[in-house]
Design a protein around this motif. Structure first.
Motif, PDB file in Angstrom:
ATOM      1  N   ALA A   1       0.675  -1.250   0.123  1.00 44.05           N
ATOM      2  CA  ALA A   1       0.041  -0.189   0.309  1.00 44.05           C
ATOM      3  C   ALA A   1       0.888   1.136  -0.089  1.00 44.05           C
ATOM      4  CB  ALA A   1      -1.228  -0.448   1.544  1.00 44.05           C
ATOM      5  N   VAL A   2       1.741   1.215   0.855  1.00 39.73           N
ATOM      6  CA  VAL A   2       2.790   2.463   0.595  1.00 39.73           C
ATOM      7  C   VAL A   2       3.602   2.226  -0.775  1.00 39.73           C
ATOM      8  CG1 VAL A   2       4.342   3.626   2.102  1.00 39.73           C
ATOM      9  CG2 VAL A   2       2.948   2.453   3.178  1.00 39.73           C
ATOM     10  N   LEU A   3       4.441   1.427  -0.777  1.00 39.53           N
ATOM     11  CA  LEU A   3       4.560   1.875  -2.124  1.00 39.53           C
ATOM     12  C   LEU A   3       3.737   1.898  -3.328  1.00 39.53           C
ATOM     13  CD1 LEU A   3       6.862  -1.243  -2.392  1.00 39.53           C
ATOM     14  CD2 LEU A   3       7.914   0.614  -1.296  1.00 39.53           C
ATOM     15  N   GLN A   4       2.204   1.583  -3.866  1.00 40.34           N
ATOM     16  CA  GLN A   4       1.543   1.997  -4.566  1.00 40.34           C
ATOM     17  C   GLN A   4       1.640   3.518  -4.278  1.00 40.34           C
ATOM     18  OE1 GLN A   4      -1.713  -0.916  -4.639  1.00 40.34           O
ATOM     19  NE2 GLN A   4      -0.434  -2.480  -5.570  1.00 40.34           N
ATOM     20  N   LYS A   5       0.881   3.128  -2.909  1.00 43.58           N
ATOM     21  CA  LYS A   5       0.353   5.702  -2.695  1.00 43.58           C
ATOM     22  C   LYS A   5       1.968   6.164  -3.146  1.00 43.58           C
ATOM     23  CE  LYS A   5      -0.913   8.408   0.528  1.00 43.58           C
ATOM     24  NZ  LYS A   5      -0.588   8.758   2.126  1.00 43.58           N
ATOM     25  N   ALA A   6       3.203   5.762  -2.732  1.00 41.65           N
ATOM     26  CA  ALA A   6       4.003   6.393  -3.157  1.00 41.65           C
ATOM     27  C   ALA A   6       4.694   6.721  -5.114  1.00 41.65           C
ATOM     28  CB  ALA A   6       5.448   5.398  -2.459  1.00 41.65           C
ATOM     29  N   ASP A   7       4.070   5.482  -6.060  1.00 40.00           N
ATOM     30  CA  ASP A   7       4.275   5.868  -7.295  1.00 40.00           C
ATOM     31  C   ASP A   7       3.207   6.351  -7.761  1.00 40.00           C
ATOM     32  OD1 ASP A   7       6.498   3.565  -7.532  1.00 40.00           O
ATOM     33  OD2 ASP A   7       4.919   2.078  -7.216  1.00 40.00           O
ATOM     34  N   LEU A   8       2.124   7.162  -7.021  1.00 39.17           N
ATOM     35  CA  LEU A   8       1.278   7.758  -7.638  1.00 39.17           C
ATOM     36  C   LEU A   8       1.681   9.255  -6.976  1.00 39.17           C
ATOM     37  CD1 LEU A   8      -2.424   6.401  -6.059  1.00 39.17           C
ATOM     38  CD2 LEU A   8      -1.030   5.952  -8.789  1.00 39.17           C
ATOM     39  N   ILE A   9       2.012   9.465  -6.633  1.00 38.95           N
ATOM     40  CA  ILE A   9       3.084  10.702  -5.939  1.00 38.95           C
ATOM     41  C   ILE A   9       3.484  11.388  -6.488  1.00 38.95           C
ATOM     42  CG2 ILE A   9       3.290  11.816  -4.116  1.00 38.95           C
ATOM     43  CD1 ILE A   9       1.980  10.369  -2.589  1.00 38.95           C
ATOM     44  N   LYS A  10       4.630  10.240  -6.452  1.00 45.59           N
ATOM     45  CA  LYS A  10       6.165  10.703  -7.287  1.00 45.59           C
ATOM     46  C   LYS A  10       5.256  10.282  -9.515  1.00 45.59           C
ATOM     47  CE  LYS A  10       8.838   7.401  -6.332  1.00 45.59           C
ATOM     48  NZ  LYS A  10       9.346   6.231  -6.076  1.00 45.59           N
ATOM     49  N   PHE A  11       4.531   9.478 -10.131  1.00 45.16           N
ATOM     50  CA  PHE A  11       4.301   9.407 -11.426  1.00 45.16           C
ATOM     51  C   PHE A  11       3.109  10.259 -12.061  1.00 45.16           C
ATOM     52  CE2 PHE A  11       7.098   6.047 -10.337  1.00 45.16           C
ATOM     53  CZ  PHE A  11       8.612   6.656 -10.529  1.00 45.16           C
ATOM     54  N   ALA A  12       1.933  10.099 -10.868  1.00 45.38           N
ATOM     55  CA  ALA A  12       1.052  10.543 -11.312  1.00 45.38           C
ATOM     56  C   ALA A  12       0.450  11.544 -10.708  1.00 45.38           C
ATOM     57  CB  ALA A  12      -0.327   9.266 -10.974  1.00 45.38           C
ATOM     58  N   GLY A  13       1.326  11.891 -10.342  1.00 47.37           N
ATOM     59  CA  GLY A  13       1.053  13.772  -9.337  1.00 47.37           C
ATOM     60  C   GLY A  13      -0.050  14.189  -8.477  1.00 47.37           C
ATOM     61  N   MET A  14      -0.190  12.888  -8.052  1.00 45.03           N
ATOM     62  CA  MET A  14      -1.275  12.871  -6.671  1.00 45.03           C
ATOM     63  C   MET A  14      -0.942  13.957  -5.597  1.00 45.03           C
ATOM     64  SD  MET A  14      -2.852   9.206  -5.247  1.00 45.03           S
ATOM     65  CE  MET A  14      -2.217   9.351  -3.600  1.00 45.03           C
ATOM     66  N   SER A  15      -1.879  14.179  -4.433  1.00 48.81           N
ATOM     67  CA  SER A  15      -1.401  15.119  -2.753  1.00 48.81           C
ATOM     68  C   SER A  15      -1.438  13.829  -2.078  1.00 48.81           C
ATOM     69  CB  SER A  15      -1.972  15.773  -3.586  1.00 48.81           C
ATOM     70  OG  SER A  15      -1.762  16.997  -2.757  1.00 48.81           O
ATOM     71  N   GLY A  16      -0.634  14.949  -1.462  1.00 47.12           N
ATOM     72  CA  GLY A  16      -1.013  13.506   0.047  1.00 47.12           C
ATOM     73  C   GLY A  16      -1.203  15.005   1.120  1.00 47.12           C
ATOM     74  N   ASP A  17      -1.506  14.376   2.574  1.00 46.75           N
ATOM     75  CA  ASP A  17      -1.722  14.941   3.870  1.00 46.75           C
ATOM     76  C   ASP A  17      -0.574  14.615   4.957  1.00 46.75           C
ATOM     77  OD1 ASP A  17      -2.989  13.018   5.720  1.00 46.75           O
ATOM     78  OD2 ASP A  17      -3.507  13.049   4.165  1.00 46.75           O
ATOM     79  N   GLY A  18      -0.536  15.629   5.942  1.00 49.34           N
ATOM     80  CA  GLY A  18       0.441  16.045   6.415  1.00 49.34           C
ATOM     81  C   GLY A  18       0.253  14.237   8.071  1.00 49.34           C
ATOM     82  N   ILE A  19      -1.301  14.087   7.686  1.00 46.03           N
ATOM     83  CA  ILE A  19      -1.480  13.301   9.291  1.00 46.03           C
ATOM     84  C   ILE A  19      -0.810  11.794   8.065  1.00 46.03           C
ATOM     85  CG2 ILE A  19      -3.060  11.742  10.042  1.00 46.03           C
ATOM     86  CD1 ILE A  19      -4.781  14.388  10.533  1.00 46.03           C
ATOM     87  N   SER A  20      -1.416  11.365   6.843  1.00 46.08           N
ATOM     88  CA  SER A  20      -0.780   9.913   6.243  1.00 46.08           C
ATOM     89  C   SER A  20       0.050   9.930   5.927  1.00 46.08           C
ATOM     90  CB  SER A  20      -1.914   9.788   4.789  1.00 46.08           C
ATOM     91  OG  SER A  20      -1.148  11.481   4.195  1.00 46.08           O
ATOM     92  N   ALA A  21       1.289  10.943   5.630  1.00 43.72           N
ATOM     93  CA  ALA A  21       2.660  11.506   5.739  1.00 43.72           C
ATOM     94  C   ALA A  21       3.176  10.030   6.732  1.00 43.72           C
ATOM     95  CB  ALA A  21       2.762  12.416   5.150  1.00 43.72           C
ATOM     96  N   LYS A  22       2.798  10.765   8.222  1.00 45.29           N
ATOM     97  CA  LYS A  22       4.181  10.437   9.404  1.00 45.29           C
ATOM     98  C   LYS A  22       2.901   8.688   9.697  1.00 45.29           C
ATOM     99  CE  LYS A  22       3.986  11.754  14.081  1.00 45.29           C
ATOM    100  NZ  LYS A  22       3.165  12.232  15.745  1.00 45.29           N
ATOM    101  N   GLU A  23       1.723   8.245   9.565  1.00 48.40           N
ATOM    102  CA  GLU A  23       1.264   6.802   9.812  1.00 48.40           C
ATOM    103  C   GLU A  23       2.554   6.566   8.490  1.00 48.40           C
ATOM    104  OE1 GLU A  23      -2.897   7.286   8.270  1.00 48.40           O
ATOM    105  OE2 GLU A  23      -3.261   8.031  10.597  1.00 48.40           O
ATOM    106  N   ASP A  24       2.745   6.423   7.238  1.00 46.66           N
ATOM    107  CA  ASP A  24       3.125   5.808   6.071  1.00 46.66           C
ATOM    108  C   ASP A  24       4.710   5.283   7.029  1.00 46.66           C
ATOM    109  OD1 ASP A  24       0.657   5.421   4.623  1.00 46.66           O
ATOM    110  OD2 ASP A  24       1.295   7.991   3.252  1.00 46.66           O
ATOM    111  N   ARG A  25       4.895   6.944   7.355  1.00 51.02           N
ATOM    112  CA  ARG A  25       6.960   6.924   7.890  1.00 51.02           C
ATOM    113  C   ARG A  25       6.561   6.230   8.871  1.00 51.02           C
ATOM    114  NH1 ARG A  25       6.962  11.637   9.454  1.00 51.02           N
ATOM    115  NH2 ARG A  25       7.630  11.122  11.537  1.00 51.02           N
ATOM    116  N   GLU A  26       5.978   6.266  10.031  1.00 52.66           N
ATOM    117  CA  GLU A  26       6.000   5.187  11.075  1.00 52.66           C
ATOM    118  C   GLU A  26       5.834   3.152  10.178  1.00 52.66           C
ATOM    119  OE1 GLU A  26       3.407   5.687  13.435  1.00 52.66           O
ATOM    120  OE2 GLU A  26       4.403   7.977  14.320  1.00 52.66           O
ATOM    121  N   ALA A  27       4.642   2.786   9.529  1.00 55.58           N
ATOM    122  CA  ALA A  27       4.357   1.832   8.313  1.00 55.58           C
ATOM    123  C   ALA A  27       5.603   1.296   7.833  1.00 55.58           C
ATOM    124  CB  ALA A  27       3.516   1.369   7.300  1.00 55.58           C
TER     125      ALA A  27
END
Length: 546
Positions: free
Chosen positions: A262-288
């Motif tokens: 799930a984290v790698l797929q989200k990272a691919d979407l943000i890097k290559f598809a231009g999807m945006s993120g948010d601060g709470i999920s970014a912290k959760e993904d780093r802890e994951a």
């Protein structure tokens, strides 16, 4: 009684013949009384044949007298014999009467001793009633100001930024080397902490944030589980993790794999598809990712001894490569600094000056170097040269016909094959040869020179002559050029008939290419030497001179 008297008469008759065959030894001083500190010249004269070996003493002191100058041996050729003159400059700084002790020299490995001489040293008389007494003069201000060394300042200013650059690069390389030496698990923890301390979340730089997060977990898996994790897609990575862990006899929970996917797929979407993120999920993904790396680290078996050895070897190899890169960086920096310094040097003083300083220019060194004024031959030729000339006995014996000269003295420096060559020769003519005048001088001096040029391989030899006069002495000037081994040389010869003597000066220099007349050092050197030539009139021979 009569027989004994006849033997005595025969012995006395043989004494003059024995004396003529012996080497005469004469010792004298130019004066026997001096003031304190003045120089006395002690001269030792020896008559010898060309086969005799004469060794003069080397003295630091002569009794109570100090040796202040050791003059070179001078030689005069008289028919088939030589007369050698050795002079010592001696002095004493205390008044009194002093004896010059007997000096030992060797003639054909046999000891001979000079005579002992008495010299008187007198005090300097000062009469204060006649000579007034005055105060010490004040210091004279020197108006000369040493010019500022702009060249040194420019070189210093060039090296300062280079030194700062080396220090900064070295410091940066030290930090990278520390990070690269960490084991994979400690390295991932270190990079996750650095990511948490960064301002990427506050700056909403989601692409940079998730690129770093993906890089951390992929590199850990690449080092510990699957060797091609960096270039694999997310789906391929999950499949290869399952295969590699099964091969090692361990397994990762499905929850861990799902969270990683799930984290790698989200990272691919943000890097290559231009999807945006948010601060709470970014912290959760780093802890994951931190939990995923911890779980994988726990289930992996400890490294075997062979793996540990390979890991140590790998670290050493990486450290060796880092040292090599660092050394190469310093070497490249030094080379770059030297290149910049040489370029600045060339801009300041010019290319030709830099080339002469680095590779050397013999003619320029002679032209700009020290000067030595000396007298050569009899009658004397006074000349100023960049090097002191040495007696050339081979020239005197091989090239001069014995029937044309009573005495010849030749002095040379260099060879005709060198960039610089000079010869000063004086030739005493007999009465019959002296009547022919300049014809004898040209045949004796110029003809052997041309023959020697041909012997050393010179070609295209040209000559031009003209009548000249110097110090009231008439003569002939011969100049020209010649080629040797692809290089061009120019020479000038001056032959004067001074009484019954021929005085010759021959100068040859390489004709090097120059961009301006100020850099034609061969021509400038010849002109400098020629302008210093002084011809001395021969002294009339003394009657009853032995």
């Amino acid at each position: 009684m009569i027989r004994q008297l006849s033997y005595m008469l025969c012995f006395l008759a043989a004494i003059p013949a024995i004396a003529q065959t012996a080497n005469s030894l004469i010792t004298k001083v130019d004066r026997d009384s001096i003031m304190m500190g003045e120089e006395i010249k002690l001269q030792i004269t020896v008559d010898a044949t060309p086969q005799d070996l004469i060794i003069f003493p080397i003295q630091q002191a002569m009794g109570a007298l100090e040796v202040i100058e050791d003059y070179p041996v001078d030689t005069i050729r008289e028919n088939d014999r030589y007369r050698l003159f050795k002079q010592y400059g001696i002095t004493q700084f205390d008044s009194g009467d002093y004896y010059v002790p007997r000096l030992k020299l060797f003639i054909n490995n046999k000891e001979r001793f000079t005579d002992s001489l008495l010299v008187k040293v007198r005090e300097v008389q000062t009469d204060t009633t006649v000579q007034g007494m005055y105060d010490i003069k004040p210091d004279i201000e020197n108006e000369y100001e040493r010019p500022f060394n702009w060249k040194g300042l420019i070189l210093l200013l060039l090296w300062i930024p280079l030194g700062i650059l080396f220090w900064w690069l070295s410091r940066k390389r030290t930090q990278k080397t520390y990070e690269q030496t960490l084991p994979p698990y400690e390295w991932s923890k270190y990079r996750l902490n650095k990511l948490a301390e960064s301002n990427l979340v506050e700056d909403r730089a989601w692409k940079a944030y998730y690129t770093e997060l993906s890089y951390i977990v992929r590199r850990y898996i690449d080092n510990k589980v699957y060797g091609h994790a960096m270039e694999s897609t997310t789906a391929e990575l999950i499949q290869n993790i399952e295969r590699e862990t099964a091969a090692k006899g361990v397994s990762i929970t499905d929850k861990t794999k799902q969270r990683l996917e799930a984290v790698l797929q989200k990272a691919d979407l943000i890097k290559f598809a231009g999807m945006s993120g948010d601060g709470i999920s970014a912290k959760e993904d780093r802890e994951a990712i931190n939990d995923i790396i911890y779980n994988i680290h726990q289930v992996l078996p400890p490294p075997s001894e062979e793996e540990l050895l390979l890991d140590v070897k790998y670290r050493k190899e990486q450290a060796r490569k880092a040292r090599i890169r660092k050394i190469l960086m310093y070497v490249a920096g030094v080379v770059l600094g030297l290149a910049i310094a040489i370029a600045a040097w060339i801009v300041i003083v010019g290319y030709d000056n830099v080339k002469d300083q680095i590779f050397g220019n013999e003619l320029r060194e002679y032209y700009e170097g020290e000067r030595y004024t000396s007298q050569y031959g009899i009658p004397e030729v006074t000349i100023t040269t960049p090097i002191i000339l040495e007696r050339d006995i081979d020239f005197a014996s091989d090239l001069i016909p014995a029937e044309s000269a009573n005495a010849l003295n030749a002095f040379t420096a260099g060879d005709l094959e060198d960039d610089f060559y000079i010869m000063v020769a004086t030739l005493q003519l007999d009465e019959e040869s002296a009547k022919k005048g300049a014809e004898v001088g040209a045949s004796v001096m110029i003809s052997p020179l041309l023959k020697e040029l041909e012997q050393v391989g010179a070609t295209n030899i040209t000559t031009l002559d003209e009548e000249i006069e110097r110090n009231g002495v008439k003569g002939t000037k011969v100049e020209g050029s010649y080629d040797r081994d692809g290089d061009e040389f120019k020479y000038e010869a001056f032959i004067y008939l001074n009484g019954n003597a021929v005085q010759a000066i021959i100068i040859s220099t390489a004709d090097l290419e120059a961009k301006s007349p100020e850099q034609e050092y061969g021509r400038l050197l010849r002109e400098q030497i020629i302008s210093s030539i002084q011809l001395n009139k021969p002294q009339p021979a003394k009657k009853d001179q032995e």
